[in-house]
Write an enzyme that holds these catalytic residues in place. Structure first.
Site, PDB file in Angstrom:
ATOM      1  N   THR A  48       0.871  -1.182   0.000  1.00 60.88           N
ATOM      2  CA  THR A  48       0.000   0.000   0.000  1.00 60.88           C
ATOM      3  C   THR A  48       0.907   1.230   0.000  1.00 60.88           C
ATOM      4  OG1 THR A  48      -0.092   0.409   2.377  1.00 60.88           O
ATOM      5  CG2 THR A  48      -1.566  -1.291   1.530  1.00 60.88           C
ATOM      6  N   CYS A  49       0.306   2.422   0.015  1.00 62.85           N
ATOM      7  CA  CYS A  49       1.180   3.607  -0.014  1.00 62.85           C
ATOM      8  C   CYS A  49       1.926   3.775   1.315  1.00 62.85           C
ATOM      9  CB  CYS A  49       0.385   4.852  -0.360  1.00 62.85           C
ATOM     10  SG  CYS A  49      -1.042   5.087   0.659  1.00 62.85           S
TER      11      CYS A  49
END
Lengths: 267, 422
Positions: free
Chosen positions: B48-49
């Site tokens: 994910t970021c």
């Protein structure tokens, strides 16, 4: 009949206590318990009303009937707006009215005479004024909620903190509709009362009775409210404050002695 | 259980490294497959970021790669020197790894505690691993339980309640003032990025009309076309403010656009109608003194951020309860997995004891045949069965405890050897 005012009064009080607890700990069980006590109170009060048939022309009768209508209003709101702090606003008024009716319980007149065919217009008069009282009380409750919500928005607080309430627009509409409906009923009820006043033994005494003057005052306040809203476009917050005055005047009027009840009660 | 979770997150690495190490979906699936085949294990990659994590599992007794090896793997995949990655890697093993995934899925390890996206990202990760065939019985069971834990945390606590993005908080506020939007007019002033995002949220309320104004008529037309509104000239701003119920202001103006004096003449023409002004411009477009809390509610970026902070603070009060749910579910998962894994050995052990009991009791009952009543025969059989169960109780309980404490493999081996279950 074993059901007394204390039975449903205490049920409503317990429901209110549970509502308060729910604010601190919002769990489903507390909501359900509060609803159960509210329903039990309403059931007991309904049985009480059927059995005693209190006269709405006297303080005790009008207060206990108004409390019953508001208890129905509470249950409707509690089921319909389950996440809102509805009961926290409506139940104190229900408890207050039940408490006041307990204080004025002494009068033992019954409704039979009031509703007899001879007094049809008398009963219409009474029912209209009671309906107007419901309208003013609902307007008052909407006003209290409006002011709390407006304060929170003015202070720019998180919607999660404090009491959960309907939007300002919805509360304003509730207040507006309640007063709009109360006013014509108050007007017609008052006119019917004036038409019947000459039938009262001492007509002059009837005109100056506190209840008559109070109702007249209430009509004037309702008229002012309508003018300020539609004529002067006064902001809803100020109208909400004026609705408080209408409610206070209504309570005083409800507990004042009724000229018809005095006469009819002696028949 | 033999699990390792290795990765970086916003806690251990800069956004620069996180960006370089992040996997696109196809790359993530390829990496899961490569990990599984290279190290002969179950594997899943969560990207994910805010985090990149590798989850690897193998049957007990077989070693799993450590953080150094996995740093090399990540370096190879992203063409980065492993030495640049290794200091930022966090390694969690076995029960710690289980707890870590449960905390991640429950959004307890997120940048914004209680955010709802991560549970979906965990779901996508493990479903993708299953689709490429890199996950097996352990990771599948672990993922199922992580989802269950996240759901329990979400429903049993208030950790995900309230909005925290500025645009959602703004819309929440509008909803507290207005109820029916079908008759409302929204006025958009300016065309900032944040404004467009907030406008998107406001559009979902289905207002009657959207008016857009901008110093540049072209920009106003562009935004109006984008949101299905009508452009109004900058010179008609006051008229538009008289009409509007909700104002979204997001200009790049360096000076105040609407002063208190200017708005007071607008207010007098609004006949007491309520207005909500969302001033998310920096510097502010509207004089804060316009907010009267009666008919005009002005919320600027600081107010909205203040509410967001209040919401986050409320969420934080639920962390303790959420952590205890994670702990509870972690223990439950380890117990369940332990029972599942020990089940085979316990079945064999029970069969062995059963056989031994029969070997002893059947000749004895044969010798006593005819001398015992049916009731006495049943009592003797019952006593031997009870004795067998009492003997088995100790080892079975100890196996469960050892699995929970992470000493399962050694004790399993000991039981096998002690009772000759090879």
């Amino acid at each position: 009949m074993g059901i007394t005012i204390a039975c449903f009064g205490l049920s409503y009080l317990t429901a209110l206590g549970l509502e308060l607890a729910r604010q601190a700990r919002p769990v489903r069980s507390l909501r359900i318990a509060s609803l159960v006590f509210g329903m039990a109170g309403l059931f007991a009060q309904t049985i009480f009303l059927i059995y005693h048939q209190p006269n709405p022309a006297i303080a005790f009768g009008s207060l206990v009937l108004l409390a019953w209508v508001l208890a129905v209003f509470y249950l409707y709101g509690a089921v319909h707006y389950r996440t809102q702090a509805w009961g926290l606003f409506v139940l104190p008024v229900v408890v207050l009215l039940v408490g006041l009716s307990f204080v004025f319980q002494g009068d033992s007149e019954v409704m039979g005479d009031w509703f007899s065919a001879n007094h049809f217009w008398g009963s219409v008069h009474g029912m209209l004024l009671l309906a107007a009282a419901v309208g003013i009380t609902v307007g008052f409750l909407a006003s209290v909620m409006y002011l709390v919500q407006a304060r929170r928005l003015r202070m720019k607080r998180s919607p999660l903190g404090g009491l959960r309430l309907l939007s300002l627009e919805r509360l304003e509409a509730m207040n507006r509709r309640a007063i709009n409906l109360a006013f014509p009923m108050l007007t017609v009820g008052l006119l019917l009362g004036f038409m019947r006043l000459p039938a009262v033994g001492d007509a002059n005494a009837g005109w100056t009775a506190a209840k008559v003057l109070g109702t007249l005052g209430l009509w004037v306040v309702a008229l002012v409210l309508l003018y300020l809203r539609y004529g002067a476009h006064v902001p809803p917050r100020r109208l909400a404050i004026l609705t408080f005055a209408a409610f206070a005047l209504m309570l005083v009027t409800l507990v004042a002695a009724h000229p018809f009840a005095t006469v009819e009660g002696t028949r | 259980m033999n699990l390792v979770a290795v990765g970086i997150s916003f806690r251990s690495a800069s956004v620069d490294l996180r960006e370089r190490i992040a996997f696109t979906e196809p790359k993530r699936d390829q990496a899961s497959g490569d990990l599984a085949s290279r190290y002969g294990c179950e594997a899943a990659v969560l990207s994910t970021c805010n985090r990149v994590e590798l989850y690897l599992a193998r049957p007990e007794g077989e070693a799993l790669p450590d953080a150094n090896l996995l740093a090399e793997f990540l370096g190879e995949y992203h063409s980065i020197a492993p030495s640049d990655i290794r200091p930022h890697l966090i390694e969690k093993r076995d029960a710690e790894g289980v707890r870590h995934l449960f905390r991640v899925a429950a959004s307890l390890d997120s940048l914004i505690v209680g955010e709802g996206q991560i549970a979906g990202q965990v779901k996508t990760t493990f479903e993708a691993a299953r689709a490429v065939g890199s996950s097996g019985p352990f990771l599948n069971a672990l993922y199922q339980h992580a989802q269950k834990t996240a759901k329990r945390v979400r429903t049993d606590t208030g950790i995900s309640k309230g909005h925290v993005s500025v645009s959602s908080v703004a819309v929440d506020y509008v909803r507290q003032v207005f109820d029916h939007f079908g008759e409302k007019t929204i006025l958009v002033i300016g065309a900032g990025k944040m404004g467009r995002l907030t406008l998107k949220h406001l559009q979902e309320l289905k207002p009657k009309k959207i008016l857009v104004t901008n110093r540049s008529p072209e920009k106003a037309l562009a935004v109006a076309a984008e949101c299905g509104g009508s452009a109004v000239s900058w010179e008609s701003l006051d008229d538009a403010l008289i009409q509007a119920d909700i104002v979204l202001s997001t200009t790049g103006a360096t000076e105040q656009v609407v002063s208190e004096k200017r708005y007071s003449s607008i207010r007098s023409k609004r006949h007491g109608r309520t207005a909500v002004i969302l001033d998310i411009a920096v510097p502010r477009d509207f004089d804060p003194a316009i907010h009267d809390g009666e008919t005009t509610f002005v919320f600027n970026i600081d107010d909205l951020k203040g509410i967001r902070e209040q919401t986050l603070a409320r969420r934080r009060t639920h962390i303790e309860r959420a952590e205890s749910i994670v702990e509870d579910e972690c223990k439950r998962f380890l117990d369940e997995w332990g029972r599942r894994k020990n089940g085979q050995l316990i079945a064999r052990l029970t069969q062995e004891f059963e056989a031994k009991r029969r070997e002893v009791i059947e000749p004895l009952l044969g010798r006593l045949n005819g001398k015992l009543t049916e009731k006495e025969r049943q009592e003797i059989e019952g006593a031997f069965r009870l004795y067998q169960n009492k003997l088995l109780h100790g080892p079975i309980t100890a196996l469960g405890e050892a699995t929970r404490d992470g000493n399962g493999p050694a004790l399993l081996e000991a039981v096998r050897r002690l009772f000759r279950l090879e």
